[in-house]
Design an enzyme around this catalytic site. Structure first.
Site, PDB file in Angstrom:
ATOM      1  CB  CYS A 163      43.246   6.686   6.575  1.00 45.85           C
ATOM      2  SG  CYS A 163      42.036   5.798   7.580  1.00 45.85           S
ATOM      3  CG  HIS A 303      41.785   6.890   0.414  1.00 46.00           C
ATOM      4  ND1 HIS A 303      42.747   6.555   1.349  1.00 46.00           N
ATOM      5  CD2 HIS A 303      40.611   6.959   1.096  1.00 46.00           C
ATOM      6  CE1 HIS A 303      42.174   6.433   2.542  1.00 46.00           C
ATOM      7  NE2 HIS A 303      40.889   6.669   2.415  1.00 46.00           N
ATOM      8  CD  GLU A 314      41.032   8.362  -4.602  1.00 48.42           C
ATOM      9  OE1 GLU A 314      42.267   8.450  -4.702  1.00 48.42           O
ATOM     10  OE2 GLU A 314      40.468   7.438  -3.961  1.00 48.42           O
ATOM     11  CE  LYS A 335      43.449   2.515   1.649  1.00 48.40           C
ATOM     12  NZ  LYS A 335      44.100   3.412   0.668  1.00 48.40           N
ATOM     13  CG  HIS A 340      41.836   1.547   4.926  1.00 43.58           C
ATOM     14  ND1 HIS A 340      43.085   2.133   4.907  1.00 43.58           N
ATOM     15  CD2 HIS A 340      40.943   2.568   5.085  1.00 43.58           C
ATOM     16  CE1 HIS A 340      42.951   3.437   5.025  1.00 43.58           C
ATOM     17  NE2 HIS A 340      41.663   3.722   5.137  1.00 43.58           N
ATOM     18  CG  PHE A 401      37.444   8.709   9.737  1.00 41.72           C
ATOM     19  CD1 PHE A 401      36.975   8.515   8.458  1.00 41.72           C
ATOM     20  CD2 PHE A 401      37.097   7.782  10.707  1.00 41.72           C
ATOM     21  CE1 PHE A 401      36.179   7.430   8.132  1.00 41.72           C
ATOM     22  CE2 PHE A 401      36.301   6.687  10.406  1.00 41.72           C
ATOM     23  CZ  PHE A 401      35.841   6.506   9.119  1.00 41.72           C
TER      24      PHE A 401
END
Length: 415
Positions: A163, A303, A314, A335, A340, A401
């Site tokens: 991502c 994010h 975060e 998002k 996403h 990831f």
């Protein structure tokens, strides 16, 4: 050696909120959710039966049928966004030997890979594969097709870091210009993973929301009841250009790209470090590269995927890096509206940051209903409604990831 300044001279987007950059911005401003029941396949038996698809997408609106059939949908999205950004930047007359393309995609041609494998498995064992199968599937087909269409002969490759892919492509393009290896770079990212294998795979990881009765309310970063991310698709594109080169040709300048940071969690292949240590490091690296302090940042596009662990990690990291200045920030996760986009997320979120500076308006984090007691209520998450504010410096965070972390920082242009 002094590094050259880099500015943004073109923007493009095709997203669940709109099929151009201006339409995307209108959706962000209005706090619209792009989530709806899946139309690309029959999702009746899936745990998650909704996604943020690009609405009413027909490749025939953009490509000759013969041409479109040679490209996976993620490449189509990439070309559409890049074409818009290139036209916006008006690159007629530039030296095409000095223009490159660096693109990001976390997965690449998943639609094509799935279709060919299913067709083979359902056959008699005879390998009857489409001759365009491999060119459609490989992740670098988007950067290659953009380069071929526009005859750009500069650096050309793809970044794949889950991502974080398109944010990494932006930083790579930034550095090629800073180091005088190109004058102009088309960069960004695209993804099209709303497929049986994409949805089924993320369901198996228990990563996605299963709020099937109210999909438009499913992506809810920082809400106590968040239960996973919502899959999105589309593309975002930026034209980056050396500042003096842009000035000399009278280009419209949206913003200056002043810094980028990268780091690794070195913790787990899918789970974030719960203390956010890698995220602390990436934001510190980006601030150092930009030559600014935490107090200089007005807005962070986080994010913020709407996962129970990731959002909290975060926020912890932001508070560690920004200290008391965290309470002066606007924070939001777009998002909540787009879902996403995986490898395309960083690109459309960079576009959102730039447009927030252009309009002095911070897009909201929608779908907030219940405060999470684990998150500091004094932080401004820009819940539910866009907030006017002068945005001179904006940071965009994307994590993937594998523990990949990337931050980029934009600033309103100054002489």
């Amino acid at each position: 050696m002094s590094l050259r300044r880099v500015v943004v001279t073109g923007l493009g987007a095709i997203t669940p909120l709109g099929k151009t950059a201006p339409a995307y911005w209108e959706g962000l401003k209005a706090g619209v959710s792009g989530a709806a029941p899946i139309t690309r396949f029959d999702a009746t038996k899936f745990k998650t039966r909704f996604a943020c698809e690009v609405k009413d997408y027909n490749p025939d609106d953009y490509f000759e049928r013969k041409e479109g059939r040679k490209m996976d949908i993620f490449t189509q999205f990439g070309l559409i966004a890049a074409d818009e950004a290139i036209q916006d930047a008006n690159l007629e007359g530039v030296d095409k030997d000095r223009v490159g393309v660096i693109w990001g995609s976390g997965i690449g041609g998943l639609t094509s890979l799935q279709a060919e494998c299913i067709a083979f498995a359902n056959g008699d064992g005879t390998p009857r594969f489409n001759p365009f199968f491999i060119p459609k599937m490989i992740a670098d087909s988007a950067s290659g097709n953009i380069s071929i269409k526009h005859k750009f002969r500069g650096p050309n490759f793809v970044t794949t870091s889950a991502c974080a892919s398109s944010s990494d492509s932006i930083i790579s393009a930034f550095n090629y210009i800073r180091l005088n290896m190109a004058d102009v770079m088309v960069t960004g990212g695209s993804e099209a993973a709303v497929t049986e294998s994409g949805v089924g795979g993320f369901n198996a990881l228990k990563a996605m929301s299963e709020r099937n009765d109210t999909p438009e309310l499913a992506s809810r970063p920082y809400d106590k009841e968040r239960d996973g991310f919502v899959l999105g698709e589309g593309a975002g594109a930026l034209v980056l250009e050396e500042y003096e080169h842009a000035k000399a040709r009278g280009a419209k300048i949206y913003a200056e790209l002043i810094g980028g940071g990268m780091s690794a969690d070195a913790y787990h292949i899918t789970a974030p470090d719960p203390e956010g240590n890698g995220v602390v490091l990436v934001m510190q690296n980006a601030l150092r590269d930009a030559g600014i302090t935490p107090a200089d940042v007005d807005y962070i596009n986080t994010h913020g995927t709407s996962t129970p662990l990731g959002d909290g990690a975060e926020v912890k990291a932001i508070q560690k890096v920004f200290g008391e200045d965290a309470y002066k920030l606007n924070i939001s996760s777009t998002k909540s509206m787009t879902g996403h986009l995986l490898g395309g997320a960083g690109a459309i979120e960079a576009v959102a940051c730039i447009l927030a500076m252009q309009h002095n308006l911070v897009p909201p984090t929608i779908n907030h209903f219940t405060d999470d007691p684990e998150l500091d209520p004094k932080l401004n998450f820009t819940f539910n409604t866009a907030q006017p504010r002068e945005v001179n410096v904006a940071m965009s965070n994307t994590f993937g990831f594998g523990g990949h972390n990337t931050s980029v920082i934009f600033r309103k242009i100054s002489a």
